[in-house]
Design an enzyme around this catalytic site. Structure first.
Site, PDB file in Angstrom:
ATOM      1  N   HIS A 173      31.951 -37.601 -11.810  1.00  0.00           N
ATOM      2  CA  HIS A 173      32.506 -37.284 -10.487  1.00  0.00           C
ATOM      3  C   HIS A 173      31.414 -37.176  -9.425  1.00  0.00           C
ATOM      4  O   HIS A 173      30.285 -36.767  -9.700  1.00  0.00           O
ATOM      5  CB  HIS A 173      33.378 -36.026 -10.520  1.00  0.00           C
ATOM      6  CG  HIS A 173      32.672 -34.745 -10.848  1.00  0.00           C
ATOM      7  ND1 HIS A 173      32.072 -33.957  -9.891  1.00  0.00           N
ATOM      8  CD2 HIS A 173      32.512 -34.083 -12.020  1.00  0.00           C
ATOM      9  CE1 HIS A 173      31.575 -32.872 -10.457  1.00  0.00           C
ATOM     10  NE2 HIS A 173      31.819 -32.929 -11.753  1.00  0.00           N
ATOM     11  N   ASP A 218      31.713 -35.498  -6.316  1.00  0.00           N
ATOM     12  CA  ASP A 218      31.645 -34.297  -5.481  1.00  0.00           C
ATOM     13  C   ASP A 218      30.827 -33.200  -6.148  1.00  0.00           C
ATOM     14  O   ASP A 218      30.683 -33.151  -7.365  1.00  0.00           O
ATOM     15  CB  ASP A 218      33.042 -33.780  -5.147  1.00  0.00           C
ATOM     16  CG  ASP A 218      33.814 -33.298  -6.369  1.00  0.00           C
ATOM     17  OD1 ASP A 218      33.777 -33.992  -7.400  1.00  0.00           O
ATOM     18  OD2 ASP A 218      34.459 -32.232  -6.287  1.00  0.00           O
ATOM     19  N   ASP A 235      25.646 -31.551 -11.668  1.00  0.00           N
ATOM     20  CA  ASP A 235      27.091 -31.591 -11.891  1.00  0.00           C
ATOM     21  C   ASP A 235      27.734 -32.262 -10.686  1.00  0.00           C
ATOM     22  O   ASP A 235      28.065 -31.605  -9.722  1.00  0.00           O
ATOM     23  CB  ASP A 235      27.607 -30.160 -12.081  1.00  0.00           C
ATOM     24  CG  ASP A 235      29.097 -30.065 -12.324  1.00  0.00           C
ATOM     25  OD1 ASP A 235      29.719 -31.096 -12.606  1.00  0.00           O
ATOM     26  OD2 ASP A 235      29.631 -28.945 -12.213  1.00  0.00           O
ATOM     27  N   GLU A 270      36.653 -33.629  -8.183  1.00  0.00           N
ATOM     28  CA  GLU A 270      36.836 -32.999  -9.493  1.00  0.00           C
ATOM     29  C   GLU A 270      36.663 -31.495  -9.396  1.00  0.00           C
ATOM     30  O   GLU A 270      37.373 -30.731 -10.065  1.00  0.00           O
ATOM     31  CB  GLU A 270      35.833 -33.584 -10.492  1.00  0.00           C
ATOM     32  CG  GLU A 270      36.041 -33.145 -11.941  1.00  0.00           C
ATOM     33  CD  GLU A 270      35.312 -31.869 -12.327  1.00  0.00           C
ATOM     34  OE1 GLU A 270      35.557 -31.359 -13.431  1.00  0.00           O
ATOM     35  OE2 GLU A 270      34.485 -31.373 -11.523  1.00  0.00           O
ATOM     36  N   GLU A 271      35.725 -31.059  -8.563  1.00  0.00           N
ATOM     37  CA  GLU A 271      35.413 -29.634  -8.480  1.00  0.00           C
ATOM     38  C   GLU A 271      36.555 -28.804  -7.901  1.00  0.00           C
ATOM     39  O   GLU A 271      36.577 -27.586  -8.065  1.00  0.00           O
ATOM     40  CB  GLU A 271      34.143 -29.414  -7.643  1.00  0.00           C
ATOM     41  CG  GLU A 271      32.880 -30.002  -8.247  1.00  0.00           C
ATOM     42  CD  GLU A 271      32.401 -29.245  -9.481  1.00  0.00           C
ATOM     43  OE1 GLU A 271      33.064 -28.251  -9.864  1.00  0.00           O
ATOM     44  OE2 GLU A 271      31.389 -29.651 -10.065  1.00  0.00           O
ATOM     45  N   ASP A 285      29.979 -35.282 -18.074  1.00  0.00           N
ATOM     46  CA  ASP A 285      30.094 -34.148 -17.148  1.00  0.00           C
ATOM     47  C   ASP A 285      29.833 -32.830 -17.865  1.00  0.00           C
ATOM     48  O   ASP A 285      30.229 -31.773 -17.393  1.00  0.00           O
ATOM     49  CB  ASP A 285      31.504 -34.153 -16.530  1.00  0.00           C
ATOM     50  CG  ASP A 285      31.668 -33.171 -15.381  1.00  0.00           C
ATOM     51  OD1 ASP A 285      30.639 -32.805 -14.752  1.00  0.00           O
ATOM     52  OD2 ASP A 285      32.807 -32.757 -15.117  1.00  0.00           O
ATOM     53  N   HIS A 300      26.467 -25.092 -10.057  1.00  0.00           N
ATOM     54  CA  HIS A 300      27.143 -24.456  -8.908  1.00  0.00           C
ATOM     55  C   HIS A 300      26.302 -23.389  -8.222  1.00  0.00           C
ATOM     56  O   HIS A 300      26.850 -22.519  -7.540  1.00  0.00           O
ATOM     57  CB  HIS A 300      28.490 -23.832  -9.314  1.00  0.00           C
ATOM     58  CG  HIS A 300      29.490 -24.818  -9.826  1.00  0.00           C
ATOM     59  ND1 HIS A 300      30.809 -24.486 -10.056  1.00  0.00           N
ATOM     60  CD2 HIS A 300      29.379 -26.125 -10.158  1.00  0.00           C
ATOM     61  CE1 HIS A 300      31.456 -25.554 -10.513  1.00  0.00           C
ATOM     62  NE2 HIS A 300      30.589 -26.559 -10.572  1.00  0.00           N
TER      63      HIS A 300
END
Length: 410
Positions: A77, A79, A140, A174-175, A197, A379
Protein backbone atom coordinates in the site's frame (compact mmCIF):
# COMPACT_ATOMS: atom_id res chain seq x y z
CA UNK A 1 23.76 1.30 -2.19
CA UNK A 2 21.52 -1.60 -3.26
CA UNK A 3 18.61 -0.82 -5.55
CA UNK A 4 15.96 -1.73 -2.98
CA UNK A 5 17.40 0.84 -0.57
CA UNK A 6 17.69 3.48 -3.29
CA UNK A 7 14.06 2.92 -4.27
CA UNK A 8 12.90 3.01 -0.66
CA UNK A 9 14.62 6.32 0.05
CA UNK A 10 13.00 7.86 -3.03
CA UNK A 11 9.55 6.60 -2.14
CA UNK A 12 9.55 7.72 1.52
CA UNK A 13 10.37 11.27 0.43
CA UNK A 14 6.89 11.47 -1.14
CA UNK A 15 4.16 12.38 1.36
CA UNK A 16 1.26 9.93 0.99
CA UNK A 17 -0.57 10.24 4.30
CA UNK A 18 -4.21 9.13 4.08
CA UNK A 19 -7.13 10.96 5.71
CA UNK A 20 -9.99 9.15 7.42
CA UNK A 21 -12.24 12.21 7.27
CA UNK A 22 -12.11 12.37 3.47
CA UNK A 23 -14.72 10.56 1.37
CA UNK A 24 -12.74 10.58 -1.89
CA UNK A 25 -10.72 7.73 -3.41
CA UNK A 26 -7.85 8.05 -2.75
CA UNK A 27 -8.60 9.95 0.45
CA UNK A 28 -5.73 12.35 -0.34
CA UNK A 29 -4.62 13.53 -3.75
CA UNK A 30 -0.96 13.36 -2.76
CA UNK A 31 -1.10 9.56 -2.86
CA UNK A 32 -1.43 9.92 -6.62
CA UNK A 33 2.04 11.51 -6.74
CA UNK A 34 3.52 8.16 -5.76
CA UNK A 35 0.99 6.27 -7.89
CA UNK A 36 2.06 8.13 -11.03
CA UNK A 37 5.74 7.49 -10.30
CA UNK A 38 5.12 3.77 -9.80
CA UNK A 39 3.05 3.54 -12.97
CA UNK A 40 5.91 5.15 -14.90
CA UNK A 41 8.54 2.88 -13.35
CA UNK A 42 6.49 -0.25 -14.07
CA UNK A 43 6.17 0.78 -17.71
CA UNK A 44 9.92 1.40 -17.87
CA UNK A 45 10.41 -2.15 -16.58
CA UNK A 46 8.33 -3.46 -19.46
CA UNK A 47 4.95 -3.90 -17.78
CA UNK A 48 3.09 -2.30 -20.65
CA UNK A 49 -0.36 -2.67 -19.06
CA UNK A 50 0.69 -0.60 -16.01
CA UNK A 51 -2.19 1.68 -15.14
CA UNK A 52 -3.84 3.77 -12.43
CA UNK A 53 -7.45 2.83 -11.81
CA UNK A 54 -9.50 4.45 -9.01
CA UNK A 55 -6.21 5.44 -7.39
CA UNK A 56 -4.82 1.88 -7.51
CA UNK A 57 -1.70 1.00 -9.49
CA UNK A 58 -1.79 -2.29 -11.40
CA UNK A 59 0.74 -3.97 -13.65
CA UNK A 60 1.43 -7.42 -15.08
CA UNK A 61 4.72 -9.09 -15.93
CA UNK A 62 3.75 -11.71 -18.54
CA UNK A 63 4.85 -15.31 -18.08
CA UNK A 64 7.98 -16.34 -19.96
CA UNK A 65 7.00 -20.01 -19.76
CA UNK A 66 4.36 -22.09 -21.52
CA UNK A 67 3.91 -24.27 -18.44
CA UNK A 68 0.80 -24.05 -16.27
CA UNK A 69 2.41 -21.94 -13.56
CA UNK A 70 -0.16 -20.10 -11.42
CA UNK A 71 -0.40 -16.31 -11.66
CA UNK A 72 1.04 -14.86 -8.45
CA UNK A 73 0.21 -11.41 -7.10
CA UNK A 74 2.27 -9.11 -4.89
CA UNK A 75 0.56 -6.17 -3.20
CA UNK A 76 1.68 -3.24 -1.03
CA UNK A 77 0.00 0.00 0.00
CA UNK A 78 1.05 3.53 -0.85
CA UNK A 79 -0.46 5.52 2.02
CA UNK A 80 1.14 6.16 5.38
CA UNK A 81 -0.70 6.39 8.67
CA UNK A 82 -2.67 9.51 9.63
CA UNK A 83 -1.44 8.95 13.20
CA UNK A 84 1.87 10.76 12.64
CA UNK A 85 3.26 13.22 10.14
CA UNK A 86 4.56 11.87 6.85
CA UNK A 87 5.49 15.29 5.48
CA UNK A 88 9.13 16.03 4.63
CA UNK A 89 10.49 12.65 5.70
CA UNK A 90 14.26 12.79 6.16
CA UNK A 91 15.48 9.22 6.38
CA UNK A 92 18.84 8.66 8.07
CA UNK A 93 21.25 5.76 7.52
CA UNK A 94 22.98 4.39 10.61
CA UNK A 95 25.81 2.19 9.37
CA UNK A 96 27.39 -0.57 11.45
CA UNK A 97 25.02 -0.01 14.38
CA UNK A 98 26.94 -0.32 17.66
CA UNK A 99 24.12 -1.17 20.07
CA UNK A 100 24.04 2.29 21.66
CA UNK A 101 21.41 5.04 21.64
CA UNK A 102 20.79 6.56 18.21
CA UNK A 103 20.44 10.35 18.28
CA UNK A 104 17.64 11.01 15.83
CA UNK A 105 17.40 14.74 16.32
CA UNK A 106 19.95 16.81 18.27
CA UNK A 107 17.75 19.91 18.23
CA UNK A 108 14.87 18.15 19.99
CA UNK A 109 17.04 15.59 21.82
CA UNK A 110 15.09 12.69 20.34
CA UNK A 111 16.76 9.32 20.85
CA UNK A 112 16.04 5.82 19.56
CA UNK A 113 17.24 3.69 22.44
CA UNK A 114 17.59 -0.07 22.99
CA UNK A 115 16.41 0.62 26.54
CA UNK A 116 13.00 1.39 25.04
CA UNK A 117 13.25 -0.82 21.96
CA UNK A 118 15.45 -3.82 22.86
CA UNK A 119 14.96 -5.37 19.41
CA UNK A 120 17.60 -2.89 18.23
CA UNK A 121 20.20 -5.16 19.79
CA UNK A 122 19.34 -7.82 17.22
CA UNK A 123 20.90 -5.58 14.57
CA UNK A 124 24.33 -4.77 15.96
CA UNK A 125 26.72 -4.43 13.03
CA UNK A 126 23.90 -3.89 10.56
CA UNK A 127 22.82 -0.76 8.69
CA UNK A 128 19.56 0.77 9.90
CA UNK A 129 17.33 3.40 8.32
CA UNK A 130 15.66 5.69 10.85
CA UNK A 131 13.67 8.91 10.90
CA UNK A 132 14.99 12.29 11.99
CA UNK A 133 12.48 12.19 14.84
CA UNK A 134 10.01 14.66 13.33
CA UNK A 135 8.04 12.25 11.11
CA UNK A 136 7.31 8.59 10.68
CA UNK A 137 9.54 6.73 8.22
CA UNK A 138 6.98 5.13 5.94
CA UNK A 139 8.45 1.63 5.85
CA UNK A 140 4.80 0.73 6.34
CA UNK A 141 4.45 0.16 3.48
CA UNK A 142 6.93 1.83 1.16
CA UNK A 143 9.43 -0.85 2.10
CA UNK A 144 6.97 -3.37 0.65
CA UNK A 145 6.63 -1.30 -2.51
CA UNK A 146 10.41 -1.02 -2.90
CA UNK A 147 10.86 -4.75 -2.34
CA UNK A 148 8.24 -5.72 -4.92
CA UNK A 149 9.57 -3.23 -7.47
CA UNK A 150 13.13 -4.47 -6.96
CA UNK A 151 12.04 -8.08 -7.47
CA UNK A 152 10.23 -7.15 -10.69
CA UNK A 153 13.28 -5.24 -11.90
CA UNK A 154 15.45 -8.29 -11.22
CA UNK A 155 13.15 -10.57 -13.21
CA UNK A 156 13.08 -8.22 -16.19
CA UNK A 157 16.88 -7.97 -16.10
CA UNK A 158 17.21 -11.77 -15.95
CA UNK A 159 14.86 -13.24 -18.56
CA UNK A 160 16.54 -16.61 -18.13
CA UNK A 161 14.63 -17.02 -14.83
CA UNK A 162 11.49 -19.00 -15.61
CA UNK A 163 8.29 -17.61 -14.12
CA UNK A 164 4.55 -17.52 -14.57
CA UNK A 165 2.44 -14.38 -14.77
CA UNK A 166 3.35 -11.93 -12.00
CA UNK A 167 0.67 -9.42 -11.01
CA UNK A 168 1.56 -6.28 -9.06
CA UNK A 169 -0.75 -3.84 -7.27
CA UNK A 170 -0.19 -0.83 -5.05
CA UNK A 171 -3.24 0.29 -3.10
CA UNK A 172 -4.31 3.59 -1.52
CA UNK A 173 -5.89 4.10 1.90
CA UNK A 174 -4.96 0.82 3.59
CA UNK A 175 -4.19 2.67 6.81
CA UNK A 176 -7.78 3.90 7.07
CA UNK A 177 -9.31 0.54 6.27
CA UNK A 178 -10.27 1.21 2.65
CA UNK A 179 -7.39 -0.43 0.81
CA UNK A 180 -9.54 -3.13 -0.75
CA UNK A 181 -12.69 -1.07 -1.34
CA UNK A 182 -12.14 -0.56 -5.07
CA UNK A 183 -9.64 -3.36 -5.71
CA UNK A 184 -10.27 -4.97 -9.09
CA UNK A 185 -9.71 -8.65 -8.29
CA UNK A 186 -10.78 -9.86 -11.74
CA UNK A 187 -8.69 -7.25 -13.55
CA UNK A 188 -5.70 -7.97 -11.31
CA UNK A 189 -5.59 -11.49 -12.70
CA UNK A 190 -3.78 -13.41 -9.96
CA UNK A 191 -4.75 -16.87 -8.72
CA UNK A 192 -3.53 -15.87 -5.26
CA UNK A 193 -1.39 -13.09 -3.85
CA UNK A 194 0.84 -11.92 -1.03
CA UNK A 195 0.74 -8.56 0.67
CA UNK A 196 4.24 -7.38 1.54
CA UNK A 197 3.16 -5.39 4.59
CA UNK A 198 4.47 -7.26 7.62
CA UNK A 199 6.97 -6.28 10.28
CA UNK A 200 10.34 -7.72 11.31
CA UNK A 201 12.27 -10.14 9.14
CA UNK A 202 10.69 -13.58 8.94
CA UNK A 203 7.11 -12.63 9.71
CA UNK A 204 4.59 -14.73 7.79
CA UNK A 205 0.94 -14.20 8.62
CA UNK A 206 -2.29 -15.76 7.48
CA UNK A 207 -4.52 -15.06 10.48
CA UNK A 208 -5.82 -11.68 11.54
CA UNK A 209 -8.34 -10.22 13.94
CA UNK A 210 -12.05 -10.29 13.40
CA UNK A 211 -12.81 -6.59 13.72
CA UNK A 212 -15.72 -4.32 14.51
CA UNK A 213 -16.20 -0.75 15.62
CA UNK A 214 -18.70 0.26 18.28
CA UNK A 215 -20.16 3.70 18.88
CA UNK A 216 -21.75 4.16 22.30
CA UNK A 217 -24.01 7.20 22.58
CA UNK A 218 -24.85 8.31 26.10
CA UNK A 219 -27.68 10.80 26.62
CA UNK A 220 -27.78 13.12 29.61
CA UNK A 221 -29.77 16.16 30.66
CA UNK A 222 -28.21 19.55 31.16
CA UNK A 223 -29.56 22.21 33.49
CA UNK A 224 -27.88 25.11 35.23
CA UNK A 225 -25.46 23.65 37.78
CA UNK A 226 -26.74 26.05 40.41
CA UNK A 227 -30.19 24.50 40.20
CA UNK A 228 -29.27 20.96 39.20
CA UNK A 229 -30.15 18.81 42.19
CA UNK A 230 -32.26 15.81 41.13
CA UNK A 231 -32.52 17.29 37.63
CA UNK A 232 -29.12 17.15 35.92
CA UNK A 233 -27.98 13.88 34.36
CA UNK A 234 -24.31 14.21 33.43
CA UNK A 235 -23.70 12.04 30.37
CA UNK A 236 -19.94 12.15 30.96
CA UNK A 237 -20.32 10.44 34.33
CA UNK A 238 -22.75 7.91 32.89
CA UNK A 239 -20.29 7.18 30.10
CA UNK A 240 -17.55 6.61 32.65
CA UNK A 241 -19.73 4.03 34.36
CA UNK A 242 -20.05 2.17 31.08
CA UNK A 243 -16.30 2.34 30.48
CA UNK A 244 -15.27 0.88 33.83
CA UNK A 245 -17.69 -2.04 33.55
CA UNK A 246 -15.84 -3.47 30.56
CA UNK A 247 -13.04 -5.88 31.58
CA UNK A 248 -9.97 -3.75 32.38
CA UNK A 249 -7.65 -6.69 31.67
CA UNK A 250 -8.92 -6.95 28.08
CA UNK A 251 -7.38 -3.88 26.44
CA UNK A 252 -4.56 -3.54 23.88
CA UNK A 253 -2.10 -2.69 26.65
CA UNK A 254 -2.80 -5.91 28.54
CA UNK A 255 -3.16 -8.50 25.76
CA UNK A 256 -0.95 -10.26 23.22
CA UNK A 257 -0.83 -13.24 20.85
CA UNK A 258 -4.29 -14.65 20.27
CA UNK A 259 -5.95 -12.58 23.02
CA UNK A 260 -8.71 -10.20 21.98
CA UNK A 261 -9.64 -6.81 23.42
CA UNK A 262 -11.93 -3.81 23.68
CA UNK A 263 -10.20 -0.55 22.82
CA UNK A 264 -11.64 2.86 23.68
CA UNK A 265 -9.83 5.15 21.26
CA UNK A 266 -11.85 8.37 21.44
CA UNK A 267 -14.31 10.18 23.71
CA UNK A 268 -16.27 13.28 22.77
CA UNK A 269 -18.89 14.81 24.95
CA UNK A 270 -20.43 17.23 27.38
CA UNK A 271 -23.15 17.05 30.02
CA UNK A 272 -25.92 16.64 27.44
CA UNK A 273 -24.37 13.89 25.31
CA UNK A 274 -21.17 11.83 25.27
CA UNK A 275 -20.00 9.48 22.54
CA UNK A 276 -17.53 6.65 23.09
CA UNK A 277 -15.65 5.20 20.13
CA UNK A 278 -14.49 1.61 20.53
CA UNK A 279 -12.88 -1.01 18.39
CA UNK A 280 -13.49 -4.69 19.15
CA UNK A 281 -10.95 -7.34 18.18
CA UNK A 282 -10.71 -11.13 18.53
CA UNK A 283 -9.41 -14.07 16.52
CA UNK A 284 -12.03 -16.71 17.33
CA UNK A 285 -15.46 -16.11 15.82
CA UNK A 286 -17.34 -17.16 18.98
CA UNK A 287 -15.25 -14.92 21.25
CA UNK A 288 -15.70 -12.05 18.81
CA UNK A 289 -19.48 -12.51 18.88
CA UNK A 290 -19.44 -12.59 22.70
CA UNK A 291 -17.54 -9.31 22.85
CA UNK A 292 -20.15 -7.59 20.71
CA UNK A 293 -22.92 -9.11 22.82
CA UNK A 294 -21.20 -7.91 26.01
CA UNK A 295 -21.23 -4.30 24.80
CA UNK A 296 -24.90 -4.48 23.85
CA UNK A 297 -25.88 -6.15 27.13
CA UNK A 298 -23.96 -3.58 29.15
CA UNK A 299 -25.97 -0.80 27.51
CA UNK A 300 -29.20 -2.59 28.43
CA UNK A 301 -27.98 -2.99 32.00
CA UNK A 302 -27.20 0.73 32.24
CA UNK A 303 -30.57 1.64 30.73
CA UNK A 304 -32.32 -0.43 33.40
CA UNK A 305 -30.51 1.62 36.02
CA UNK A 306 -30.93 5.10 34.50
CA UNK A 307 -33.99 4.70 32.29
CA UNK A 308 -34.57 3.65 28.71
CA UNK A 309 -32.82 5.66 26.02
CA UNK A 310 -29.77 6.86 27.92
CA UNK A 311 -27.42 4.30 26.33
CA UNK A 312 -27.36 3.22 22.71
CA UNK A 313 -24.71 1.03 21.05
CA UNK A 314 -24.18 0.73 17.31
CA UNK A 315 -21.77 -1.99 16.17
CA UNK A 316 -20.42 -2.29 12.64
CA UNK A 317 -18.31 -5.23 11.46
CA UNK A 318 -15.12 -4.14 9.68
CA UNK A 319 -13.25 -7.24 8.53
CA UNK A 320 -12.91 -10.96 9.27
CA UNK A 321 -10.13 -13.40 10.06
CA UNK A 322 -8.79 -14.54 6.69
CA UNK A 323 -7.68 -17.92 8.10
CA UNK A 324 -10.84 -19.62 6.83
CA UNK A 325 -10.02 -18.53 3.26
CA UNK A 326 -6.31 -19.38 3.45
CA UNK A 327 -6.57 -22.88 4.94
CA UNK A 328 -8.03 -24.46 1.77
CA UNK A 329 -4.98 -23.21 -0.17
CA UNK A 330 -2.27 -23.63 2.46
CA UNK A 331 0.29 -24.31 -0.27
CA UNK A 332 0.68 -20.53 -0.58
CA UNK A 333 1.80 -20.33 3.06
CA UNK A 334 3.94 -23.45 2.75
CA UNK A 335 5.71 -22.03 -0.32
CA UNK A 336 6.44 -18.76 1.48
CA UNK A 337 7.80 -20.65 4.47
CA UNK A 338 10.03 -22.79 2.24
CA UNK A 339 11.20 -19.69 0.36
CA UNK A 340 12.28 -18.04 3.61
CA UNK A 341 14.11 -21.13 4.83
CA UNK A 342 15.87 -21.50 1.47
CA UNK A 343 17.28 -17.96 1.58
CA UNK A 344 18.32 -18.24 5.23
CA UNK A 345 15.41 -16.50 6.93
CA UNK A 346 13.73 -18.13 9.95
CA UNK A 347 9.94 -17.99 9.42
CA UNK A 348 7.99 -16.38 12.26
CA UNK A 349 4.41 -17.52 11.75
CA UNK A 350 2.16 -15.43 13.94
CA UNK A 351 -1.30 -13.89 13.94
CA UNK A 352 -1.73 -10.31 12.77
CA UNK A 353 -2.94 -8.23 15.69
CA UNK A 354 -4.57 -5.86 13.26
CA UNK A 355 -5.99 -5.85 9.77
CA UNK A 356 -4.54 -6.11 6.31
CA UNK A 357 -5.72 -5.62 2.77
CA UNK A 358 -5.13 -9.35 2.47
CA UNK A 359 -8.02 -10.11 4.80
CA UNK A 360 -10.56 -8.26 2.69
CA UNK A 361 -9.06 -9.56 -0.54
CA UNK A 362 -9.20 -13.14 0.71
CA UNK A 363 -12.94 -12.78 1.20
CA UNK A 364 -13.19 -11.21 -2.27
CA UNK A 365 -11.83 -14.40 -3.81
CA UNK A 366 -8.09 -13.64 -3.76
CA UNK A 367 -6.36 -15.59 -0.95
CA UNK A 368 -3.64 -13.26 0.32
CA UNK A 369 -1.31 -13.99 3.27
CA UNK A 370 1.19 -11.40 4.45
CA UNK A 371 5.00 -11.31 4.13
CA UNK A 372 7.50 -9.29 6.17
CA UNK A 373 9.02 -6.02 5.02
CA UNK A 374 11.60 -5.87 7.83
CA UNK A 375 10.32 -2.75 9.57
CA UNK A 376 9.78 -1.94 13.25
CA UNK A 377 7.77 0.59 15.29
CA UNK A 378 5.39 1.66 12.55
CA UNK A 379 3.28 4.83 12.72
CA UNK A 380 5.66 6.97 14.72
CA UNK A 381 8.97 8.76 15.06
CA UNK A 382 10.79 5.64 16.29
CA UNK A 383 10.15 3.64 13.14
CA UNK A 384 13.23 1.97 11.66
CA UNK A 385 14.17 -0.77 9.22
CA UNK A 386 17.39 -2.78 8.79
CA UNK A 387 18.58 -2.67 5.19
CA UNK A 388 19.55 -6.35 5.08
CA UNK A 389 15.94 -7.29 5.96
CA UNK A 390 14.71 -5.43 2.89
CA UNK A 391 17.23 -7.26 0.74
CA UNK A 392 16.09 -10.58 2.21
CA UNK A 393 12.47 -9.68 1.45
CA UNK A 394 13.39 -9.28 -2.21
CA UNK A 395 15.08 -12.69 -2.12
CA UNK A 396 11.96 -14.27 -0.58
CA UNK A 397 9.69 -12.80 -3.27
CA UNK A 398 11.96 -14.11 -6.00
CA UNK A 399 12.25 -17.52 -4.35
CA UNK A 400 8.45 -17.89 -4.09
CA UNK A 401 8.22 -17.21 -7.81
CA UNK A 402 11.03 -19.69 -8.51
CA UNK A 403 9.49 -22.44 -6.35
CA UNK A 404 6.17 -22.28 -8.17
CA UNK A 405 7.95 -22.38 -11.52
CA UNK A 406 9.98 -25.41 -10.40
CA UNK A 407 6.90 -27.21 -9.10
CA UNK A 408 5.15 -26.90 -12.43
CA UNK A 409 8.24 -27.89 -14.41
CA UNK A 410 8.03 -31.46 -13.16
Amino acid sequence: MSSVIERFLRYVAIDTQSNEESQTTPSTGKQLNLARLLEQELKELGLQDARIQEGYVYGTLPANSTKAIPAIGFIAHMDTSPDFSGTNVKAQLVENYDGQDILLNPEHNLVLSPADFPELLDYIGKTLITTDGTTLLGADDKAGIAEIMTAIAYLTAHPEIEHGTICVAFTPDEEIGRGADQFDVAGFGADFAYTVDGGPIGELEYENFNAAKAIVKVKGRNVHPGNAKNKMINSILLANEYIVKLPPQETPATTEGYEGFYHLNDIRGDVEETTLYYIIRDFAEDSFAKRKETMLNLAEECNKKYGSGHFHVEITDQYKNMKEKIQPVMHIVDKAQKAMETVGVKPLIKPIRGGTDGSRLSFMGLPTPNLFTGGHNYHGRYEFIPTFAMEKSVEVILKIIELYAEEHSN
